[in-house]
Write an enzyme that holds these catalytic residues in place. Structure first.
Site, mmCIF file in Angstrom:
data_model
loop_
_atom_site.group_PDB
_atom_site.id
_atom_site.type_symbol
_atom_site.label_atom_id
_atom_site.label_comp_id
_atom_site.label_asym_id
_atom_site.label_seq_id
_atom_site.Cartn_x
_atom_site.Cartn_y
_atom_site.Cartn_z
ATOM 1 N N MET A 38 -21.722 -25.216 -20.776
ATOM 2 C CA MET A 38 -21.302 -26.576 -21.291
ATOM 3 C C MET A 38 -20.851 -26.802 -22.565
ATOM 4 O O MET A 38 -20.796 -27.858 -23.124
ATOM 5 C CB MET A 38 -22.258 -27.580 -20.713
ATOM 6 C CG MET A 38 -22.473 -27.702 -18.943
ATOM 7 S SD MET A 38 -23.009 -29.169 -18.539
ATOM 8 C CE MET A 38 -24.357 -29.522 -19.355
ATOM 9 N N ALA A 40 -21.240 -26.479 -26.708
ATOM 10 C CA ALA A 40 -22.105 -26.675 -27.744
ATOM 11 C C ALA A 40 -23.148 -25.232 -27.958
ATOM 12 O O ALA A 40 -24.183 -25.214 -28.012
ATOM 13 C CB ALA A 40 -23.132 -27.532 -27.656
ATOM 14 N N HIS A 45 -26.559 -18.858 -25.467
ATOM 15 C CA HIS A 45 -25.276 -18.444 -24.950
ATOM 16 C C HIS A 45 -24.620 -17.354 -25.302
ATOM 17 O O HIS A 45 -24.272 -16.416 -24.368
ATOM 18 C CB HIS A 45 -24.379 -19.667 -25.179
ATOM 19 C CG HIS A 45 -24.650 -20.984 -24.629
ATOM 20 N ND1 HIS A 45 -24.920 -21.962 -25.576
ATOM 21 C CD2 HIS A 45 -24.653 -21.557 -23.603
ATOM 22 C CE1 HIS A 45 -25.311 -23.107 -24.957
ATOM 23 N NE2 HIS A 45 -25.285 -22.785 -23.539
ATOM 24 N N GLN A 69 -22.988 -33.103 -12.310
ATOM 25 C CA GLN A 69 -24.460 -32.620 -12.444
ATOM 26 C C GLN A 69 -25.301 -33.450 -13.300
ATOM 27 O O GLN A 69 -26.521 -33.390 -13.737
ATOM 28 C CB GLN A 69 -24.506 -31.244 -13.088
ATOM 29 C CG GLN A 69 -24.129 -31.023 -14.301
ATOM 30 C CD GLN A 69 -24.290 -29.561 -14.727
ATOM 31 O OE1 GLN A 69 -23.565 -28.545 -14.149
ATOM 32 N NE2 GLN A 69 -25.295 -28.966 -15.375
ATOM 33 N N GLY A 155 -28.919 -17.880 -17.774
ATOM 34 C CA GLY A 155 -30.250 -17.636 -18.403
ATOM 35 C C GLY A 155 -31.380 -18.092 -17.697
ATOM 36 O O GLY A 155 -31.414 -19.135 -16.801
ATOM 37 N N ASP A 158 -32.834 -21.680 -17.783
ATOM 38 C CA ASP A 158 -32.579 -22.675 -16.427
ATOM 39 C C ASP A 158 -33.303 -21.958 -15.102
ATOM 40 O O ASP A 158 -32.254 -21.471 -14.239
ATOM 41 C CB ASP A 158 -31.116 -22.988 -16.282
ATOM 42 C CG ASP A 158 -30.893 -23.793 -17.590
ATOM 43 O OD1 ASP A 158 -31.118 -25.186 -17.482
ATOM 44 O OD2 ASP A 158 -30.052 -23.216 -18.491
ATOM 45 N N SER A 193 -31.352 -24.831 -27.127
ATOM 46 C CA SER A 193 -30.684 -25.485 -26.059
ATOM 47 C C SER A 193 -29.827 -26.274 -26.986
ATOM 48 O O SER A 193 -30.022 -26.695 -28.044
ATOM 49 C CB SER A 193 -31.720 -26.360 -25.319
ATOM 50 O OG SER A 193 -31.326 -27.537 -24.729
ATOM 51 N N SER A 194 -28.510 -26.784 -26.353
ATOM 52 C CA SER A 194 -27.651 -27.798 -26.708
ATOM 53 C C SER A 194 -28.181 -28.896 -27.164
ATOM 54 O O SER A 194 -27.624 -29.797 -27.863
ATOM 55 C CB SER A 194 -26.546 -27.659 -25.860
ATOM 56 O OG SER A 194 -25.818 -26.290 -25.484
ATOM 57 N N ARG A 195 -29.145 -29.560 -26.189
ATOM 58 C CA ARG A 195 -29.767 -30.784 -26.460
ATOM 59 C C ARG A 195 -30.718 -30.759 -27.634
ATOM 60 O O ARG A 195 -31.015 -31.915 -28.143
ATOM 61 C CB ARG A 195 -30.386 -31.261 -25.080
ATOM 62 C CG ARG A 195 -29.379 -31.657 -23.997
ATOM 63 C CD ARG A 195 -30.198 -32.096 -22.872
ATOM 64 N NE ARG A 195 -29.601 -32.653 -21.915
ATOM 65 C CZ ARG A 195 -29.027 -31.933 -20.925
ATOM 66 N NH1 ARG A 195 -29.479 -30.748 -20.866
ATOM 67 N NH2 ARG A 195 -28.079 -32.393 -19.870
#
Ligand code: AMP
Length: 293
Positions: A38, A40, A45, A69, A155, A158, A193-195
């Site tokens: 997704m 970022a 990644h 999602q 990955g 997840d 994480s992108s978050r």
């Protein structure tokens, strides 16, 4: 003219299914490694891209913030979308192809979807994000149909997503090999994480309790008191400022049901809110190799 923007990048970028499909069919009998994301992009990644590059003739990455999602509208709206920086990272990593479609390229209006894979999607993340894995399966199914990869790289970060997609691949007889890549972490242990960009400096410190607790469980694992360890882990998370744990489970790595004394492959998984940001993490406690696999 195919629709790719080759002005500054040797990375070939496609925004329509048709152009990507045409380009990939023109490449003939090659192996394709596929990394759906997704965006970022971070080193997690990029480690998937590196693994795909090693084993395939062509590496394709997709960047698509998949609306189906997200069960939290705000989370979808604030999801980071630094596409130019992402393209530069893909270029540098030697990724061959980027697929970056708009939402209306992937979905028709009011499209309905349901795939029954049994209880796997309703456990853990499924309890706290109902419908999340239907959205994940929907987009991965569509992407696999377009890219038709030889190998699909996802990955361990997840973990449940990997198991859900593997189940879909098996049930739908999709001819692709699944490859699970290890979790990339920052030096202090926080899973990338992108978050993470949403964490304040203070939250960032408190968030370390997730990986610390997972490591504590792994180091002290005793298969005779699994339920008790789960509770102790929940207590450790809850005791940390600004951390609100959603779950901490020690499960069978295949069924994701609570592990017991006889369980061979065991994974501990957790999700927690840290300030306003929801984080997930996991650790493989033990994995018994079966039949040399
Ligand atoms: P996302 O962009 O979050 O949907 O992630 C795209 C892919 O990258 C998924 O297969 C993730 O499991 C994987 N991924 C995300 N974070 C990490 C990480 N820290 N280490 C390794 N892989 C990751």
């Amino acid at each position: 003219m195919p629709n790719f923007c080759n002005l500054y990048f040797s990375l070939k970028t496609f925004i329509t299914r048709k152009d990507l499909r045409e380009y990939l069919s023109e490449q003939g009998a090659v192996t394709i490694g596929f990394v759906p994301t997704m965006g970022a992009l971070h080193n997690g990644h990029l480690s998937l891209i590196a693994q795909a590059k090693q084993a395939n003739n062509i590496t394709v990455c997709s960047i698509f913030v998949n609306p189906t999602q997200f069960n939290d509208r705000k989370d979808l709206e604030k999801y980071p979308r630094p596409i130019e920086a992402d393209m530069a990272k893909l270029e540098q990593a030697g990724c061959d192809v980027l697929f970056n479609p708009a939402v209306n390229e992937m979905y028709d209006d009011n499209e309905q979807w349901h795939l029954d894979i049994g209880q796997l999607e309703h456990l853990l993340e499924g309890e706290f994000r109902p419908g999340h894995y239907q959205g994940v399966m929907q987009v991965v199914f569509k992407l696999l149909d377009i890219v038709k990869p030889t190998n699909l790289y996802m990955g361990q970060k997840d973990y449940q997503q990997f198991m859900v997609v593997s189940k879909m691949v098996e049930l739908m007889h999709i001819p692709v090999s699944m490859v699970m890549c290890p979790i990339e972490r920052d030096a202090d242990g926080l899973a990338m994480s992108s978050r993470n960009v949403h964490l304040t400096a203070e939250d960032r410190q408190h968030s370390l309790i997730l990986s610390k607790t997972l490591n504590w469980v792994k180091a002290n694992f005793n298969n005779r008191n699994i339920a008790q360890m789960q509770q102790q882990a929940m207590d450790k998370l809850a005791a940390e400022n600004t951390v609100e744990p959603e779950y901490f489970r020690i499960v069978d790595g295949e069924t994701l049901l609570l592990a017991n004394e006889d369980t061979k492959n065991i994974v501990a998984l957790t999700a927690a809110r840290v300030g306003k940001t929801r984080l997930i993490d996991n650790v493989i406690i033990k994995w018994v190799v079966v039949n040399g696999s």
